[in-house]
Design a protein around this motif. Structure first.
Motif, short mmCIF file in Angstrom:
data_model
loop_
_atom_site.label_atom_id
_atom_site.label_comp_id
_atom_site.label_asym_id
_atom_site.label_seq_id
_atom_site.Cartn_x
_atom_site.Cartn_y
_atom_site.Cartn_z
N TRP A 14 4.67 -5.18 -11.48
CA TRP A 14 4.43 -3.75 -11.62
C TRP A 14 5.59 -3.03 -12.31
CZ3 TRP A 14 3.68 -2.98 -5.72
CH2 TRP A 14 4.76 -2.35 -5.12
N THR A 49 0.69 0.50 4.97
CA THR A 49 0.91 -0.48 3.90
C THR A 49 -0.24 -0.46 2.90
OG1 THR A 49 -0.13 -2.09 5.36
CG2 THR A 49 2.25 -2.15 5.24
N GLY A 50 0.03 -1.05 1.75
CA GLY A 50 -1.03 -1.24 0.76
C GLY A 50 -1.13 -0.06 -0.19
N ALA A 76 7.71 -5.32 4.68
CA ALA A 76 7.24 -4.46 3.59
C ALA A 76 7.92 -3.12 3.75
CB ALA A 76 5.72 -4.29 3.64
O1 LIG Z 1 2.54 -1.83 0.87
C1 LIG Z 1 2.55 -2.23 -0.28
O2 LIG Z 1 1.57 -2.74 -0.82
C2 LIG Z 1 3.80 -2.09 -1.12
C3 LIG Z 1 5.01 -2.56 -0.39
C4 LIG Z 1 6.22 -2.57 -1.23
O3 LIG Z 1 6.26 -2.06 -2.32
C5 LIG Z 1 7.44 -3.21 -0.73
O4 LIG Z 1 7.49 -3.64 0.40
O5 LIG Z 1 8.40 -3.32 -1.52
#
Ligand SMILES: O=C(O)CCC(=O)C(=O)O
Ligand SMILES: NC(=O)C1=CN([C@@H]2O[C@H](COP(=O)(O)OP(=O)(O)OC[C@H]3O[C@@H](n4cnc5c(N)ncnc54)[C@H](OP(=O)(O)O)[C@@H]3O)[C@@H](O)[C@H]2O)C=CC1
Length: 489
Positions: free
Chosen positions: A165, A448-449, A287
């Protein structure tokens, strides 16, 4: 006993070639679910390698930045197609070096491919703007230009999707990049580079350096490096920010979170428990968006907590490749120890461990960095466990008795990445959406997500805040706008 895999020694990917690293230190990457298994060896890079990677990226920049963006997008479509075709193999690599479950790893690969396709499509949507001028015959155009070499510094917790990303919008915008991926997950990064190579991306557009984080400081100072995009800890984010400020380089930092899930008295308790489990224990709590605080109304605290404890006990801990396992190990001994230390601190400060709290016992558990899914009750907002990022599967329960108090507690931290509220009440919903100081606020969803077409980024100490990642907004970080005046009289 050490498992005898065919252990590779990784190389750097510089100017389209696989080059031996020049350092002398050797790093062994072991499987976090079985520390006897060596996954790969890494001979570290040194300053000379870092210099070569930047110079390759700088040399590739003039031609790449002049390549039309739809053509740049075509390379991204090819990268995404290979990722999708090889999703199973890549997912296995992620499990082997990071430890997450195969299901999570497989999802990550497809998510990464989706991101790359999204930015491939953006290649045909790059636009500027015409601004009316004060003079007849004079046109003003706002035109996007690439920056130059972008330094991409990434963590281990999403070893494919975070590099994807950052790299996809960077190169789509005409920049060239040097990736310094986490030392915990170099094999996934290497696999990504193999895909870049096979997709035919011109030499030097994407380069990768395997080596220690300390090399980054000097790279920031290289005159060809125009921007740095980083995801990781606040400690390192601060170092990068300070270093980049010396030459006023553009910086994007995505760092920690202390994300609350507010559960109000009208919430569907079973649904809220499921959201807490997914958000708190998914990716073993590793996360930046993980649910680490459940801010719960006193009327349903007991029922919610009992159900959360019961669901926590159902989590099957083990090697992420094993059938039925729902939570893998932490990535390293250090990460596990820091989780255990924070649990101990919570106990010392008056918290009550309601389930978990330690190292699980099952056949082979001593081989990996496993930790139990943990619920801590009687937590007050001022306690360390309610303030510091844990980055492990630990959920703190904080009781509140009104929406005012819920929002106050949600905001009572230095971070502001993600937050969620469980409620059917429109007033509660609207207040959370407008008053919570976080870059992402969700209703009846996990903290999350993220959907990659939507921008992602935090408030307060979670991010630099000036630019977003993901969505079409991400392109802004990787471009500068030139204002062009054209007098056709
Ligand atoms: O929760 C998500 O999908 C992204 C998490 C995220 O960017 C991270 O933990 O660095
Ligand atoms: N927001 C998020 O998504 C993440 C947050 N974290 C948080 O950070 C904690 C530590 O995790 P960790 O992986 O060590 O995170 P770090 O911030 O240390 O590492 C992230 C990236 O920065 C690099 N790096 C390390 N030191 C420097 C430096 N001096 N200058 C520039 N770059 C550097 C690392 O390289 P190398 O690996 O070679 O050291 C890695 O590529 C976690 O417990 C968690 O709290 C961690 C990962 C992701």
């Amino acid at each position: 006993m050490t498992v005898k895999n065919e252990v590779r020694v990784l190389k750097n990917f510089i100017n389209g070639e696989w080059v031996e690293t020049s350092g002398t230190d050797m790093l062994e990457i072991r499987n976090p679910a079985n520390k006897d298994e060596v996954v790969v060896n890494v001979r570290q890079s040194n300053e000379k390698d870092a210099q070569a990677a930047i110079e390759a990226a700088a040399a590739a920049f003039p031609a790449w930045s002049k390549t039309p963006s739809p053509a740049r997008g075509e390379y991204l479509f090819k990268i995404a197609a290979i990722m999708e075709a090889e999703a199973e193999e890549i997912a296995r690599i992620i499990v082997q070096e990071e430890g997450k479950t195969y299901a999570d790893a497989f999802k990550e690969v497809n998510y990464a491919a989706g991101i790359v396709k999204f930015y491939a499509g953006e290649g045909r949507r790059m636009t500027g703007r015409i601004i009316e001028s004060d003079m007849a015959g004079v046109q003003i155009e706002l035109h996007k230009e690439a920056l130059g070499v972008v330094l991409v510094v990434t963590p281990w917790n999403f070893p494919l999707s975070i590099p994807a990303w950052k790299i996809a919008p960077a190169i789509l915008s005409g920049n060239t990049v040097v990736l310094k991926a986490s030392s915990e997950t170099p094999l996934t990064a290497q696999k990504f580079m193999e895909i870049v190579e096979r997709a035919g991306v011109p030499s030097g557009v994407v380069n990768q350096l395997v080596g220690p984080g300390r090399l980054v400081t000097e790279m920031i100072n290289h005159p060809a490096v125009k921007a740095i995009t980083f995801t990781g800890s606040n400690r390192v984010g601060n170092l990068i920010y300070a270093e980049a400020a010396k030459e006023m380089k553009r910086v994007l930092l995505e760092m920690g979170g202390k994300n609350p899930l507010i559960v109000m008295e009208d919430a569907d308790v079973d649904a809220a428990v499921a959201l807490a489990v997914a958000g708190g224990y998914g990716q073993t709590g590793q996360a930046c968006t993980a649910t680490s605080r459940v801010v719960i109304h006193k009327d349903i605290r007991q029922e919610f907590t009992d159900k959360l404890v019961a669901k926590s006990k159902e989590i099957k801990i083990g090697n992420g490749m094993d059938e039925g396992v729902t939570m893998g190990p932490q990535v390293s001994e250090g990460e596990r120890q820091s989780t255990l230390d924070l649990i101990q601190k919570a106990i010392d400060e008056g918290g009550e461990v309601l389930t978990g709290g330690g190292i699980p016992e099952f056949a082979g558990s001593d081989k990996g960095f496993f930790v139990e899914p943990t619920v801590i009750g009687s937590v007050k907002s001022a306690m360390t466990i309610a303030q510091e990022e844990v980055f492990g599967p630990v959920i703190s329960i904080i009781e509140i008795d009104s929406i005012d108090e819920a929002i106050e507690v949600a905001n009572d931290v230095a971070f502001g990445l993600s937050a969620a509220i469980c409620t059917k009440n429109l007033t509660y919903m609207n207040r959370a959406l407008s008053e919570i100081q976080a870059g992402i606020v969700k209703v009846n969803m996990t903290t999350t997500g993220t959907f990659f077409q939507a921008p992602f980024g935090g408030y307060k100490q979670s991010s630099t805040g000036t630019y977003k990642e993901l969505g079409s907004e991400a392109v802004e970080f990787y471009c500068q706008n030139k204002t062009r005046y054209i007098n056709s009289n």
